[in-house]
Design an enzyme around this catalytic site. Sequence first.
Site, PDB file in Angstrom:
ATOM      1  N   ALA A  66       0.925  -1.362   0.097  1.00  0.00           N
ATOM      2  CA  ALA A  66       0.138  -0.168   0.092  1.00  0.00           C
ATOM      3  C   ALA A  66       0.887   1.236  -0.132  1.00  0.00           C
ATOM      4  O   ALA A  66       2.156   1.277   0.211  1.00  0.00           O
ATOM      5  CB  ALA A  66      -0.633  -0.015   1.655  1.00  0.00           C
ATOM      6  N   GLU A 112      -0.970  -9.086  -0.696  1.00  0.00           N
ATOM      7  CA  GLU A 112      -2.271  -8.774  -0.184  1.00  0.00           C
ATOM      8  C   GLU A 112      -3.124  -9.183  -1.742  1.00  0.00           C
ATOM      9  O   GLU A 112      -3.818  -9.711  -2.522  1.00  0.00           O
ATOM     10  CB  GLU A 112      -3.049  -8.152   0.339  1.00  0.00           C
ATOM     11  N   GLU A 132       4.480  -5.230   6.851  1.00  0.00           N
ATOM     12  CA  GLU A 132       3.644  -3.642   7.519  1.00  0.00           C
ATOM     13  C   GLU A 132       4.611  -3.818   9.153  1.00  0.00           C
ATOM     14  O   GLU A 132       3.689  -2.826   9.783  1.00  0.00           O
ATOM     15  CB  GLU A 132       1.842  -4.653   8.163  1.00  0.00           C
TER      16      GLU A 132
HETATM   17  N1  CAA Z   1       4.584   2.897  -0.317  1.00  0.00           N
HETATM   18  C1  CAA Z   1       5.448   4.280  -1.153  1.00  0.00           C
HETATM   19  N2  CAA Z   1       6.420   4.675  -1.894  1.00  0.00           N
HETATM   20  C2  CAA Z   1       7.048   3.389  -1.763  1.00  0.00           C
HETATM   21  C3  CAA Z   1       6.497   2.447  -1.461  1.00  0.00           C
HETATM   22  C4  CAA Z   1       5.686   2.115  -0.701  1.00  0.00           C
HETATM   23  N3  CAA Z   1       4.813   1.229  -0.211  1.00  0.00           N
HETATM   24  N4  CAA Z   1       7.417   1.309  -1.912  1.00  0.00           N
HETATM   25  C5  CAA Z   1       8.422   2.227  -2.628  1.00  0.00           C
HETATM   26  N5  CAA Z   1       8.243   3.523  -2.366  1.00  0.00           N
HETATM   27  C6  CAA Z   1       8.792   4.089  -3.155  1.00  0.00           C
HETATM   28  C7  CAA Z   1      10.356   4.375  -2.366  1.00  0.00           C
HETATM   29  O1  CAA Z   1       9.704   5.514  -1.160  1.00  0.00           O
HETATM   30  C8  CAA Z   1      11.267   5.248  -3.149  1.00  0.00           C
HETATM   31  O2  CAA Z   1      10.331   6.719  -4.012  1.00  0.00           O
HETATM   32  P1  CAA Z   1      11.247   7.912  -3.664  1.00  0.00           P
HETATM   33  O3  CAA Z   1      11.922   7.262  -4.742  1.00  0.00           O
HETATM   34  O4  CAA Z   1      10.406   8.950  -3.925  1.00  0.00           O
HETATM   35  O5  CAA Z   1      12.510   8.219  -2.500  1.00  0.00           O
HETATM   36  C9  CAA Z   1      10.625   4.948  -4.637  1.00  0.00           C
HETATM   37  O6  CAA Z   1       9.595   3.386  -4.389  1.00  0.00           O
HETATM   38  C10 CAA Z   1      11.225   3.803  -4.851  1.00  0.00           C
HETATM   39  O7  CAA Z   1      12.002   2.658  -3.641  1.00  0.00           O
HETATM   40  P2  CAA Z   1      13.367   2.545  -3.070  1.00  0.00           P
HETATM   41  O8  CAA Z   1      14.705   3.651  -3.319  1.00  0.00           O
HETATM   42  O9  CAA Z   1      12.850   2.467  -0.899  1.00  0.00           O
HETATM   43  O10 CAA Z   1      13.876   0.989  -3.493  1.00  0.00           O
HETATM   44  P3  CAA Z   1      14.901   0.389  -3.287  1.00  0.00           P
HETATM   45  O11 CAA Z   1      15.159  -0.556  -4.364  1.00  0.00           O
HETATM   46  O12 CAA Z   1      15.770   0.313  -2.080  1.00  0.00           O
HETATM   47  O13 CAA Z   1      13.909  -0.751  -1.996  1.00  0.00           O
HETATM   48  C11 CAA Z   1      11.851  -2.122  -0.916  1.00  0.00           C
HETATM   49  C12 CAA Z   1      13.181  -1.829  -2.314  1.00  0.00           C
HETATM   50  C13 CAA Z   1      12.754  -2.748  -0.242  1.00  0.00           C
HETATM   51  C14 CAA Z   1      10.777  -3.070  -1.596  1.00  0.00           C
HETATM   52  C15 CAA Z   1      11.220  -1.043  -0.588  1.00  0.00           C
HETATM   53  O14 CAA Z   1      10.760   0.041  -1.734  1.00  0.00           O
HETATM   54  C16 CAA Z   1      10.562  -0.874   0.381  1.00  0.00           C
HETATM   55  O15 CAA Z   1      10.669  -1.600   1.852  1.00  0.00           O
HETATM   56  N6  CAA Z   1       9.111  -0.346   0.778  1.00  0.00           N
HETATM   57  C17 CAA Z   1       7.910  -0.476   0.881  1.00  0.00           C
HETATM   58  C18 CAA Z   1       7.902  -2.296   1.453  1.00  0.00           C
HETATM   59  C19 CAA Z   1       6.568  -1.989   2.437  1.00  0.00           C
HETATM   60  O16 CAA Z   1       7.136  -2.021   3.612  1.00  0.00           O
HETATM   61  N7  CAA Z   1       5.375  -2.479   1.653  1.00  0.00           N
HETATM   62  C20 CAA Z   1       4.150  -2.577   3.091  1.00  0.00           C
HETATM   63  C21 CAA Z   1       3.499  -0.726   3.052  1.00  0.00           C
HETATM   64  S1  CAA Z   1       2.050  -0.942   4.168  1.00  0.00           S
HETATM   65  C22 CAA Z   1       1.022  -2.165   3.178  1.00  0.00           C
HETATM   66  O17 CAA Z   1       0.611  -2.967   2.389  1.00  0.00           O
HETATM   67  C23 CAA Z   1      -0.454  -1.590   3.979  1.00  0.00           C
HETATM   68  C24 CAA Z   1      -1.321  -2.971   3.542  1.00  0.00           C
HETATM   69  O18 CAA Z   1      -1.187  -4.316   4.308  1.00  0.00           O
HETATM   70  C25 CAA Z   1      -1.650  -2.818   3.081  1.00  0.00           C
END
Ligand code: CAA
Length: 258
Positions: A66, A112, A132
Site C-alpha cells: 500500500a 495481498e 507491515e
Molecule cells: N509506498 C510508497 N512509496 C513506496 C513504497 C510504498 N509501499 N515502496 C516503495 N516506495 C517508493 C520509495 O519511497 C521510493 O520513492 P523515492 O524515490 O521518492 O524515495 C521508490 O518507491 C523506490 O523505492 P526504494 O528507493 O525504497 O527502492 P529500493 O530498491 O531501495 O527498495 C523495497 C525496495 C525494499 C521494496 C523498499 O522500497 C521498501 O521497503 N518498500 C516498502 C515495503 C513495505 O513496507 N510495504 C508495506 C506497505 S504497508 C501495506 O502494504 C499495508 C497493507 O497491508 C495494505
Amino acid sequence: SDAYETILVETRGRVGWITLNRPEALNALNSQVCRDVVAAASAFDADEGIGAIVVTGSEKAFAAGADIKEMESKSGLEMLMGDHFGGWAQFAAVRTPVIAAVSGYALGGGCELAMMCDIILAADTAKFGQPEINLGVIPGMGGSQRLIRAVGYYKAAELILTGRMMDAAEAERSGLASRVVPAADLLAEAQKTAETIASKSLPSLYAAKAVLDAAQETSLSEGLRLERHVFASLFDTADQKEGMAAFREKRAPEFQGR
Ligand code: CAA
C-alpha cells in the site's frame, strides 16, 4: 487504456491484461490504483469475450505495498470512515479467473493483491512478504486472513511477526506461489496459462471459481452441498453437452459460453 492513470490495460485474445504502472513508487497501491484496477477488472469481468485476467507489475516490483506516503498522516478514524482498502473487495469479487504474474517485490498490499487472485505465477526473482510490522502496523488488505489459508498458521505467523521476505522457491514450497518460472518467461507463461483457462466454457469457469472461493469460507459439508448444486446446474449449459459429446466423438470441444 487512456482512461487510467496508474495502470496499462490491454486485451490479448480472450485474455485481459492489467499492468500496474507507477514505476516511481514501485507500484505502491494508492487509492487511484485501487479505483483503476477495480474499474478495469470489472470491465473485463462484464465482457464475455474475456475468459481470464492477468494482473502484473514491472520486472522490479509487482507492488511494494500500500502507498505508505498516502497513509502516513491519516488518523484511525479517517482510515475507518474512508474505508481505506475497502474498494479492493470489488476486485476480489470478480467472477473471471485472475492470474497474478509476480516479478520482484510483492510486499504488504502487493502480496495481498496477489492473494486476491486465483493463481500466483511467480518469476524466480519474486519476493513475497508482509512487512507491515516494520511500520508499526499489521496487514490491512487481507494478509492476516488469506496468508494463513495459503501457507498455514506457523509460516504465516512467522512472516507477519518478523516482516521478513521469502523468495520464490520458498513461496512455492509453502503453497503461496502456484508455480515458479524463469523471470524472462513470466509474461509468456502467464499469457499461456490464461489462454488455457480462457479456452474453457465461461459458465464452468465462473462455477469453479465460485466453489473454490466458497471453500475458503465454509465448512466441508456446506462446501460439498454447494459443489453438488453447482455441479448439477452446469448440466443445463450447452457447453456441458458439447464438452461431453466432444469427448465421446474424440474431437476438441467448441464452447459457446452458454
Ligand atoms: N509506498 C510508497 N512509496 C513506496 C513504497 C510504498 N509501499 N515502496 C516503495 N516506495 C517508493 C520509495 O519511497 C521510493 O520513492 P523515492 O524515490 O521518492 O524515495 C521508490 O518507491 C523506490 O523505492 P526504494 O528507493 O525504497 O527502492 P529500493 O530498491 O531501495 O527498495 C523495497 C525496495 C525494499 C521494496 C523498499 O522500497 C521498501 O521497503 N518498500 C516498502 C515495503 C513495505 O513496507 N510495504 C508495506 C506497505 S504497508 C501495506 O502494504 C499495508 C497493507 O497491508 C495494505
